[in-house]
Design a protein around this motif. Structure first.
Motif: not given
Length: 385
Positions: A68-71, A61, A333-334, A330-331, A270, A326-327
């Motif tokens: 995004s983290g998922g990608n 990341s 990396t955003a 995503g948070r 986080e 997942k949450s």
């Protein structure tokens, strides 16, 4: 960065074929999205169980922070399945062509998840309610046109290729310099992020408990220990910015994480993951950090939330560790992306730079697609995120 072997890569063969999209059959869009989501689930299952896998995702990341983290996880998985290097610079077929590069014959695309969007017209009705209608439709009598909006209507698979799958004109991107020289500039950039959110920075001898930093939402200030050296102050400030961006009183997940000691622990994971990613993007490796406790805190949150549900709460429960991972990814990396857009680390963040970027290169460069001049190369090199 961790070895490729650490990257979760084992997915069922039917999912692999759906991602590969080889010539045997045409993959339906719905099937490809399902395969991507299943692959992401498998990655997060391993990441939440293994601190080393979680750290690999954070390292990636930092390199690919514009994604995004998922990608990022999906790109890592697909490159690992092929036994090739980790992705460094990724773009679509036509985007590579615009930069004078072509995809090598026989290369298969990597797949990421992209939004499917639609343009609509928003209007304010006489009764005060708002509605959206397809573009071109006539507004009802008395309605006020509030302009055009872009809505996400679904998800689709998008084909991309890593620079190692292409050939052609070299791309020049800045390399990182000496981090100790950059420390004052990085500190100033991080304080600019804080100020942008209405927080002041105070370097002070005051200490809250055993902490080296503290975020006061009521007073809109971040405190950093005066006794720390310059790099430690940067690390603490980056951590506190994770709290500023993610755990404010107006953030619904922040409220959830702040509601008990268990949730607070996950918030610390986080914030520390944000700090790790931001510093890594700037070439500062702080080593293993508190993200290693993700699985334990996820279990504590699930238990606490189920206990609240048993008392009659209507709050939606997290279904599993993977949902929480997942949450968190995503948070993290955003928030990292928001910070890095201001601090502007060397490199490209994983996306091809604008065509005019080469003209602005003034310091050291990485020659993407060519061997390094004046010395040996260690394969394809690109510095920064």
């Amino acid at each position: 960065m961790a070895a490729v072997s650490e990257v979760p890569s084992a997915v069922p063969s039917d999912q692999s074929s759906a991602l590969a999209g080889d010539g045997a059959r045409r993959v339906a869009p719905e099937e490809r999205i399902a395969a991507l989501m299943d692959g992401l689930h498998s990655i997060l299952e391993q990441a939440v169980e293994s601190p080393s896998h979680w750290q690999v995702l954070l390292d990636a990341s930092a390199n690919l922070w514009r994604y995004s983290g998922g990608n990022v996880a999906l790109l890592m998985m697909q490159m690992a399945q092929r036994g090739t290097d980790e992705p460094t610079l990724v773009a679509g077929y036509k985007e590579w062509e615009r930069h004078g590069r072509t995809v090598l014959r026989g290369e298969h695309a990597l797949w990421v998840i992209a939004p499917r969007t639609a343009r609509v017209q928003q209007m304010l009705l006489p009764d005060g309610t708002r509605q959206r209608i397809p573009m071109g439709e006539k507004l009802p009598r008395g309605a006020v046109d509030e302009g055009k909006k872009t809505l996400i209507t679904g998800w689709r698979g998008q084909a991309v290729f890593d620079v190692s799958q292409t050939q052609g004109a070299p791309l020049l991107v800045p390399r990182s310099g000496n981090t100790s020289v950059e420390a004052p500039q990085l500190w100033e950039s991080l304080t600019a992020v804080a100020r942008g959110h209405g927080f002041s920075i105070h370097v002070t001898d005051a200490q809250y408990g055993l902490t080296s930093g503290f975020t006061d939402f009521a007073g809109r200030q971040v405190q950093v220990g005066r006794w720390l050296n310059s790099e430690e102050r940067i690390a603490v400030l980056a951590h506190e910015l994770g709290h500023v961006l993610l755990h404010g009183p107006n953030d619904t997940v922040g409220k959830l994480y702040g509601s008990s000691v268990d949730h607070r622990g996950l918030a610390e994971v986080e914030a520390e993951s944000v700090a790790y990613t931001v510093l890594k993007a700037h070439g500062i490796d702080r080593g293993p950090q508190s993200a290693s406790y993700l699985s334990g805190w996820a279990d504590a949150v699930i238990e606490a939330e189920h206990s609240v549900a048993g008392e009659g709460s209507a709050r939606r429960q997290p279904a599993s560790r993977v949902d929480i991972a997942k949450s968190v990814l995503g948070r993290v990396t955003a928030a990292s992306k928001e910070i890095l857009q201001v601090t502007d680390p060397p490199g490209t963040g994983g996306k091809v730079p604008a065509a005019e970027a080469a003209a602005r290169v003034q310091s050291q460069e990485t020659y993407v697609g060519l061997k390094q001049p004046g010395g040996p190369t260690h394969g394809l090199e690109i510095s920064g995120p």
